[in-house]
Design a protein around this motif. Structure first.
Motif, PDB file in Angstrom:
ATOM      1  N   UNK A   2      55.319  39.238  50.603  1.00 26.19           N
ATOM      2  CA  UNK A   2      55.665  39.418  49.193  1.00 26.19           C
ATOM      3  C   UNK A   2      57.103  39.870  48.972  1.00 26.19           C
ATOM      4  N   UNK A   3      57.708  40.560  49.950  1.00 25.49           N
ATOM      5  CA  UNK A   3      59.037  41.121  49.722  1.00 25.49           C
ATOM      6  C   UNK A   3      60.122  40.559  50.649  1.00 25.49           C
ATOM      7  N   UNK A   4      59.733  39.993  51.792  1.00 29.18           N
ATOM      8  CA  UNK A   4      60.710  39.418  52.718  1.00 29.18           C
ATOM      9  C   UNK A   4      60.676  37.893  52.668  1.00 29.18           C
ATOM     10  N   UNK A  27      64.117  41.883  52.126  1.00 29.34           N
ATOM     11  CA  UNK A  27      63.198  42.705  51.357  1.00 29.34           C
ATOM     12  C   UNK A  27      63.695  43.081  49.982  1.00 29.34           C
ATOM     13  N   UNK A  28      64.985  42.786  49.673  1.00 28.80           N
ATOM     14  CA  UNK A  28      65.591  43.296  48.438  1.00 28.80           C
ATOM     15  C   UNK A  28      65.605  42.310  47.282  1.00 28.80           C
ATOM     16  N   UNK A  78      61.947  49.450  48.844  1.00 30.25           N
ATOM     17  CA  UNK A  78      62.565  50.359  49.816  1.00 30.25           C
ATOM     18  C   UNK A  78      61.847  50.288  51.166  1.00 30.25           C
ATOM     19  N   UNK A  79      60.517  50.237  51.141  1.00 28.92           N
ATOM     20  CA  UNK A  79      59.747  50.203  52.383  1.00 28.92           C
ATOM     21  C   UNK A  79      60.021  48.914  53.141  1.00 28.92           C
ATOM     22  N   UNK A  80      60.019  47.795  52.448  1.00 27.54           N
ATOM     23  CA  UNK A  80      60.276  46.512  53.109  1.00 27.54           C
ATOM     24  C   UNK A  80      61.665  46.497  53.737  1.00 27.54           C
ATOM     25  N   UNK A  81      62.666  46.967  53.005  1.00 20.54           N
ATOM     26  CA  UNK A  81      64.026  47.012  53.541  1.00 20.54           C
ATOM     27  C   UNK A  81      64.079  47.883  54.790  1.00 20.54           C
ATOM     28  N   UNK A  82      63.449  49.046  54.714  1.00 19.55           N
ATOM     29  CA  UNK A  82      63.491  49.989  55.846  1.00 19.55           C
ATOM     30  C   UNK A  82      62.814  49.407  57.086  1.00 19.55           C
ATOM     31  N   UNK A  83      61.692  48.717  56.907  1.00 15.06           N
ATOM     32  CA  UNK A  83      60.961  48.199  58.063  1.00 15.06           C
ATOM     33  C   UNK A  83      61.687  47.028  58.712  1.00 15.06           C
ATOM     34  N   UNK A  86      50.592  51.703  58.030  1.00 15.15           N
ATOM     35  CA  UNK A  86      49.899  50.634  57.318  1.00 15.15           C
ATOM     36  C   UNK A  86      48.961  49.898  58.261  1.00 15.15           C
ATOM     37  N   UNK A  87      47.961  49.242  57.698  1.00 17.80           N
ATOM     38  CA  UNK A  87      47.176  48.320  58.500  1.00 17.80           C
ATOM     39  C   UNK A  87      48.020  47.070  58.755  1.00 17.80           C
ATOM     40  N   UNK A  88      47.657  46.311  59.786  1.00 15.88           N
ATOM     41  CA  UNK A  88      48.381  45.079  60.084  1.00 15.88           C
ATOM     42  C   UNK A  88      48.329  44.138  58.884  1.00 15.88           C
ATOM     43  N   UNK A  89      47.183  44.052  58.253  1.00 17.99           N
ATOM     44  CA  UNK A  89      47.051  43.152  57.107  1.00 17.99           C
ATOM     45  C   UNK A  89      47.943  43.588  55.943  1.00 17.99           C
ATOM     46  N   UNK A  90      48.013  44.896  55.694  1.00 19.94           N
ATOM     47  CA  UNK A  90      48.871  45.394  54.619  1.00 19.94           C
ATOM     48  C   UNK A  90      50.342  45.137  54.937  1.00 19.94           C
TER      49      UNK A  90
END
Length: 266
Positions: A203-205, A103-104, A165-170, A192-196
């Motif tokens: 986009x981030x991972x 994610x980073x 930050x959100x992508x890394x955390x998840x 978040x919704x599943x689609x989001x």
């Protein structure tokens, strides 16, 4: 300072690898700790060729490599792997690498890592930096090599925004929570919704949340195979619907059934 991971998750038959090479990790500079998992260093001097297999983390790596003394030093960036990664080592050589936290990478490049998924590209195509190969080849110690990486990455002025930050955390939650089994659960926890959630991971991972969950479940199965194994219990612990489901996924990931893999370790 956060210490680098000590586990061998994702490495197929790690004991065999560690008999053949010197493998070390160092933490990045404190200002990079949220974005970089660790720096990693491998050296080898082999009488016979050796092939290593890895079920990679869902992460981008910067890799600087001299495979033999006669080869030039090359620098490349590899995206999250779609399948089992294999590398053949021979003679005497070395690798110096940066594993970004899942994610980073976008914080450094401004581009989606999805462009790199399943690919390895020259460093200049992925990041606007000078090739560090000569400096790493001349580095007398791992600490000097780590300082080269620190300087290179800090010079990119990474942008640690909310989405990064959100992508890394998840992804970190998926890695550490073996009870998390479904994309819908992760989406609910993230608000978040599943689609989001799927769009965020793409986009981030670079791969979707379902693939991330699968990757870490396979890591868990490989790790647990190092002892005496009750595969039905392992399947339940890792959230598989049944043992047959675990067998199919692990076999698809590493090329052999988990029981055969465990037997080969013994």
């Amino acid at each position: 300072m956060r210490q680098p991971r000590r586990d061998t998750r994702g490495i197929v038959d790690p004991a065999a690898l560690l008999r053949q090479v010197r493998f070390r990790r160092l933490a990045p500079a404190a200002k990079l700790a949220e974005l970089v998992e660790h720096y990693w260093f491998i050296d080898w001097d082999l009488d016979q060729p050796f092939e290593q297999h890895v079920v990679g983390h869902p992460a981008v790596n910067l890799v600087v490599l001299r495979p033999t003394p006669d080869d030039p030093v090359t620098a490349e960036v590899s995206g999250a792997a779609r399948e089992l990664f294999s590398i053949k080592l021979a003679e005497r050589g070395w690798v110096r690498g940066v594993q970004f936290r899942p994610g980073a990478f976008r914080a450094f490049s401004g581009r989606s890592p999805a462009e790199l998924t399943g690919r390895r590209v020259p460093l200049a195509q992925a990041l606007p930096v000078a090739d560090p190969g000569d400096r790493l080849a001349a580095a007398a110690t791992d600490e000097v090599a780590a300082a080269v990486f620190d300087e290179l990455l800090l010079g990119l002025r990474p942008d640690l925004g909310d989405s990064v930050r959100l992508a890394i955390r998840l992804v970190d939650r998926v890695r550490h929570d073996r009870g998390l089994r479904r994309v819908e659960e992760l989406a609910q926890q993230a608000g978040l919704s599943v689609r989001s959630l799927q769009r965020l991971f793409t986009e981030y991972v670079g791969i979707g949340p379902k693939q991330v969950i699968l990757r870490y479940r396979v890591h868990g199965a490989i790790e647990l195979a190092e002892g005496e194994v009750d595969w039905a219990a392992v399947a339940a612990e890792l959230g598989y619907s049944d043992q047959a489901h675990l067998v199919r996924e692990v076999t698809a990931a590493i090329g052999v059934p988990p029981a055969a893999y465990a037997a080969s370790l013994r």
